[in-house]
Design an enzyme around this catalytic site. Structure first.
Site, PDB file in Angstrom:
ATOM      1  N   VAL A 221       0.848  -1.202   0.000  1.00 30.72           N
ATOM      2  CA  VAL A 221       0.000   0.000   0.000  1.00 30.72           C
ATOM      3  C   VAL A 221       0.877   1.244   0.000  1.00 30.72           C
ATOM      4  CG1 VAL A 221      -1.717   1.302   1.309  1.00 30.72           C
ATOM      5  CG2 VAL A 221      -1.908  -1.179   1.132  1.00 30.72           C
ATOM      6  N   ALA A 222       1.979   1.198   0.790  1.00 28.88           N
ATOM      7  CA  ALA A 222       2.862   2.358   0.880  1.00 28.88           C
ATOM      8  C   ALA A 222       3.627   2.577  -0.423  1.00 28.88           C
ATOM      9  CB  ALA A 222       3.841   2.165   2.028  1.00 28.88           C
TER      10      ALA A 222
ATOM     11  N   ILE B 272       2.760   1.899  -3.462  1.00 34.08           N
ATOM     12  CA  ILE B 272       1.919   2.410  -4.547  1.00 34.08           C
ATOM     13  C   ILE B 272       1.596   3.875  -4.257  1.00 34.08           C
ATOM     14  CG2 ILE B 272      -0.290   2.204  -5.733  1.00 34.08           C
ATOM     15  CD1 ILE B 272      -0.267  -0.763  -4.786  1.00 34.08           C
TER      16      ILE B 272
ATOM     17  N   GLU C  76      -0.609   6.188  -4.254  1.00 34.31           N
ATOM     18  CA  GLU C  76      -2.024   6.392  -4.573  1.00 34.31           C
ATOM     19  C   GLU C  76      -2.370   7.861  -4.769  1.00 34.31           C
ATOM     20  OE1 GLU C  76      -1.787   6.172  -0.039  1.00 34.31           O
ATOM     21  OE2 GLU C  76      -0.932   5.135  -1.737  1.00 34.31           O
TER      22      GLU C  76
ATOM     23  N   ASP D 267      -3.226  26.818 -39.397  1.00 31.21           N
ATOM     24  CA  ASP D 267      -3.923  27.427 -40.528  1.00 31.21           C
ATOM     25  C   ASP D 267      -3.418  28.860 -40.669  1.00 31.21           C
ATOM     26  OD1 ASP D 267      -5.738  27.698 -42.595  1.00 31.21           O
ATOM     27  OD2 ASP D 267      -7.362  28.322 -41.269  1.00 31.21           O
TER      28      ASP D 267
ATOM     29  N   ASN E  12       3.232   7.107   5.161  1.00 30.09           N
ATOM     30  CA  ASN E  12       2.673   7.250   3.823  1.00 30.09           C
ATOM     31  C   ASN E  12       1.623   8.362   3.762  1.00 30.09           C
ATOM     32  OD1 ASN E  12       2.511   6.201   1.097  1.00 30.09           O
ATOM     33  ND2 ASN E  12       0.492   5.449   1.638  1.00 30.09           N
TER      34      ASN E  12
ATOM     35  N   ASP F  71       2.967  11.475   1.394  1.00 30.27           N
ATOM     36  CA  ASP F  71       2.513  11.184   0.023  1.00 30.27           C
ATOM     37  C   ASP F  71       1.556  12.213  -0.560  1.00 30.27           C
ATOM     38  OD1 ASP F  71       3.997   8.987  -0.488  1.00 30.27           O
ATOM     39  OD2 ASP F  71       2.319   7.680  -0.982  1.00 30.27           O
TER      40      ASP F  71
END
Length: 899
Positions: free
Chosen positions: A287-288, A290, A292, A334, A729, A733
């Site tokens: 979990v840590a 990744i 998130e 253009d 985390n 994070d």
């Protein structure tokens, strides 16, 4: 009248209109009968643009969850709930839902482009049915109908002109041609480009002058507009570079995480750790590991960039487009209305005594002479202004900075020239009241007016050079009127031809004073001179193109206009050199037939003229084949397929059609090409920031993995608990990553080459830096534990709880301080870097420090996290080693060991 099957004519411009009428069994006097019209409607179908297959909103929502990263987050959330880590699980699910909702609304909005095409057809049409001219819904038109159109009408089907009176149409939205097109009934060659089919009318264009009867030859999806609609449907929108890079990065991250966790789990079991505890630790680390926060921080960083750009009149419809433009290395633009002002202005004056380019200063009501002022005081110049004011049916005035104009754009341009001169139009009109007029005709290509004056009568005439010269017998040289012999006539024709080749549209101006009133007065005129017209470039575009070049971005002009006009504008803007060739649409093969030599020639060309919508699409495809990130600007219906196909479509907000705006990824509200430079800078900044917070998140999370792995493999007396990993985390994070997401641009960001579309978010050099950062933090953290024991508690047994606490807090503060390492431009001072000067970073550091200390101050949290640290000396060890990790990483950056 009855026909057995559907009859169509594929190239109606190649035969006379009588043949087209016969082929479609049409009656030019009475039109179709009501019964026959109904029968053909059943055969041909309605004259509407089909929107193609409808996109199911449910599938759009489902697609938001189909990505490796979303799957990884879902697994992490499931594991968090399984081990009753409710807060972390809920946070991850919130991230998933927020990103899915944002993605859904963005994609749903993008699929509305075809609705805009359909709106172009919701207008009535005047059609000849059963011998009467009546008004019907344009959707009910069929091939063989005879329609009547006049100034201000929209053309509602593709039609062959069979009778016209001074008919002109504005086809700029379809072909890119900036000037109104004069229409007639003449027969043309089969390979005539769309922009030069002067006997055809096309659905979605507008009538600017005159009127006509025309034979409907194609309706609905068979029209040129329908062909473009089909291309829009088929031109898939490729995943943006950012989406591709995050997808690739996610896959690598999954494998790295799995491998490290397996190593840690096996090492722990070999060293006799509890099986359940190791499973919990491994899952907590998963979990840590990744990040998130990545999707939500990416979204917020892009949204922040979007808001910055909105303040500068750049509206972004897709968040990922902000970053995509930052990686753009070729912009296909253009000409009409994008590089130019889409206005017709007098730009050149030729009289017998000389010639000069001119710039009109409307605000100052004056003319700037670009090649000297030898013309302004000449008699011929006075005559040119008088003729321009009198032989004119347009209106123009400027008052208090507000301009009002109506009529033919070229005649408005003449009135602007008169407005900037010594004498105003009203003064000329008072002195020379109009008595008679010979209106402009597509046959004669000349207009003349007859006026009264104090000395008798005055005749003013203007028109195509070769045509008006036929009516001239003399020329004004100085103050003398001399005979216009064949030699002089050829000289004037050569002047006109030379200037036409440089992109100017030339008109001749003549006059005559007479003492008698005449019914036919277009003869024995005196030539005063020539005036050249051009759609002037936007004043800020040259600088914007120069900035694009310095940023390593190739700018390519793709227009439906005349090659000479395109080359002239390109030279003025610094887009091309005199020796560069303009590629004509006729010389462009279909994409499937291109040889390697053809492709190289296309890639080395900067100006393309008379280009069709399909060829624009081919050009975008070629650039994308060469791994280029393509930005496509445009404002017309003809630009829509290429806008959708390009990596990023950029539409004009003021002059752009609704179709172009709906298909595009971003819209320039002020139509300023220079706004693209701002958007590029912002896009590069966003990509830089995404890199920064990804490297920050990964290096922090990887340092946790290294700490746990080292403790497990070496069977140390201390280790982090699963709940502590999740708390670390939670702190590091989110807030520092968010602060990095809104960092301002690095000092020299616009002096770099564009990011390659194949360049990953984390390249080899940054992966090296990431591992070094993580290793330094991990070593400093573990060293703090040994320093605390060796320096302060050497005579004591190992205190597992104290060691755990030292490890816990040193890791937190090392990671928080690590945010200041997230600048990557060499030669920039640490204290002057964009990260150190970002106040949001300081707010984040302060907030993270408070959250970390709250675990010590608040008893409930302290008990859960098992915090037992006491004494300022241990706190000093924590602070010293946290700063030591920052200092070591800074030293390695200075020594250029890492970026």
């Amino acid at each position: 009248m009855s026909i057995p099957e559907i009859i169509t004519t594929e190239t109606p411009w190649t035969s006379n209109y009588e043949a087209a009428l016969k082929q479609l069994h049409a009656d030019p006097e009475h039109g179709l009968s009501a019964a026959e019209a109904v029968r053909r409607l059943d055969l041909y179908g309605y004259n509407r643009i089909e929107s193609g297959k409808k996109i199911n909103p449910l599938m759009i929502m489902v697609n938001q969850f189909i990505s490796p990263f979303m799957l990884l987050l879902a697994i992490a959330a499931g594991l968090s709930f399984f081990f009753q880590e409710w807060l972390d699980g809920i946070a991850i699910m919130a991230v998933i839902v927020i990103n899915a909702v944002i993605g859904f609304f963005m994609e749903f909005q993008a699929e509305r482009s075809m609705e805009a095409l359909k709106k172009l057809t919701i207008v009535p049409a005047r059609v000849l049915r059963d011998g009467r001219l009546s008004e019907i819904p344009s959707e009910e038109l069929v091939s063989g109908d005879i329609i009547f159109i006049e100034g201000g009408d929209m053309v509602t089907a593709d039609a062959r002109v069979i009778k016209s009176t001074q008919l002109q149409t504005d086809e700029s939205a379809l072909t890119g041609e900036s000037l109104p097109i004069e229409k007639n009934v003449s027969v043309l060659p089969e390979k005539t480009p769309l922009a030069e089919r002067y006997n055809m009318l096309y659905k979605g264009t507008f009538v600017t002058n005159g009127n006509a009867y025309a034979l409907v030859v194609q309706t609905g999806m068979h029209t040129e507009l329908g062909t473009i609609a089909s291309m829009v449907q088929k031109a898939g929108q490729a995943a943006t570079p950012l989406e591709k890079k995050i997808r690739s990065f996610s896959k690598k991250l999954i494998w790295m995480t799995v491998i490290l966790l397996v190593i840690i789990f096996i090492a722990g079991i070999i060293n006799g750790q509890n099986l359940v505890q190791m499973m919990e630790t491994s899952i907590a680390l998963a979990v840590a590991a990744i990040p998130e926060g990545l999707p939500i921080v990416s979204t917020l960083a892009l949204a922040f960039g979007m808001l910055r750009m909105a303040r500068h009149n750049v509206l972004v419809k897709k968040l990922s487009s902000v970053e995509t433009l930052g990686g753009t290395n070729v912009i296909c633009t253009d000409k009409t209305g994008t590089l130019t002002q889409n206005k017709i202005e007098a730009a050149f004056i030729q009289i017998n005594e000389g010639a000069s380019r001119i710039n009109l200063d409307i605000a100052g009501a004056s003319i700037k002479w670009m090649d000297g002022n030898e013309i302004e005081d000449r008699a011929a110049y006075d005559q040119l202004c008088c003729i321009a004011a009198l032989c004119n049916t347009a209106t123009y005035y400027s008052e208090g900075g507000t301009e009002k104009e109506s009529g033919d754009p070229m005649e408005v341009g003449l009135l602007k020239m008169v407005y900037c001169g010594h004498t105003k139009q009203l003064d000329y009109i008072k002195e020379y009241p109009k008595l008679d007029e010979v209106p402009f005709s597509s046959d004669t290509k000349v207009m003349a007016t007859f006026h009264g004056s104090k000395q008798g009568y005055y005749i003013a005439a203007k028109g195509a050079v070769e045509e008006l010269l036929h009516s001239c017998t003399s020329v004004l040289e100085g103050s003398e009127v001399v005979a216009l012999d064949e030699s002089k006539r050829n000289n004037w024709l050569n002047y006109a031809e030379q200037r036409a080749q440089s992109g100017l549209r030339m008109l001749a101006f003549a006059y005559r004073n007479t003492s008698e009133k005449e019914s036919y007065f277009l003869h024995q005129l005196t030539l005063a001179g020539l005036i050249g017209f051009i759609d002037p470039p936007r004043p800020e575009v040259s600088q914007a193109i120069a900035e694009c070049k310095s940023a390593g971005i190739k700018v390519v002009m793709i227009t439906g206009d005349h090659p000479a006009t395109a080359k002239n504008i390109a030279l003025q803007l610094g887009l091309a050199n005199q020796e560069d060739e303009v590629m004509h649409g006729n010389a462009m093969k279909p994409y499937a037939e291109l040889t390697a030599e053809d492709k190289t020639k296309w890639l080395n060309t900067s100006v393309f003229a008379r280009v069709s919508p399909a060829q624009k699409l081919d050009l975008v495809s070629l650039y994308q084949e060469k791994k280029m990130v393509v930005g496509m600007t445009g404002d017309g219906v003809n630009d829509a397929p290429a806008l959708k196909k390009a990596d990023i479509g950029i539409a004009m907000g003021q002059r752009g059609t609704q179709v172009a705006q709906e298909v595009a990824d971003m819209v320039l509200k002020d139509d300023a090409f220079s706004s693209i430079v701002l958007a590029i800078k912002q896009g590069r900044t966003i990509f830089d920031n995404i890199r920064k917070f990804i490297i920050f998140l990964l290096s922090c999370n990887m340092s946790e993995l290294f700490v746990i792995a080292t403790a497990a493999i070496l069977n140390l007396h201390f280790q982090l608990f699963p709940i502590q990993i999740l708390y670390i985390n939670l702190i590091t994070d989110v807030l520092p990553a968010l602060a990095l997401g809104v960092t301002k641009a690095a000092p020299h960001i616009m002096e770099r080459k564009p990011f390659s579309s194949s360049e990953p978010i984390i390249d080899r050099e940054r992966w090296k830096a990431l591992f070094v950062y993580s290793s330094v933090i991990a070593i400093a953290t573990i060293s703090a534990v040994f320093a605390s024991h060796g320096l302060l508690h050497a005579d004591e047994a190992w205190n597992t709880d104290l060691c755990n606490n030292i490890l816990f807090y040193t890791l937190i503060f090392s990671q928080v301080l690590h945010v200041f390492n997230m600048y990557f431009e060499r030669g920039v001072s640490f204290f002057k870097s964009e990260v150190f000067t970002n106040r949001y970073v300081w707010y984040a550091v302060f907030a993270c420090t408070i959250l970390a200390l709250s675990a010590y101050w608040i008893p409930a949290i302290r008990d859960v996290l098992k915090i037992t640290i006491h004494g300022w000396k241990d706190w000093s060890i924590i602070i010293v080693f946290a700063f030591l990790s920052l200092l070591i990483n800074q030293l390695l950056k200075r020594l250029k060991v890492i970026i």
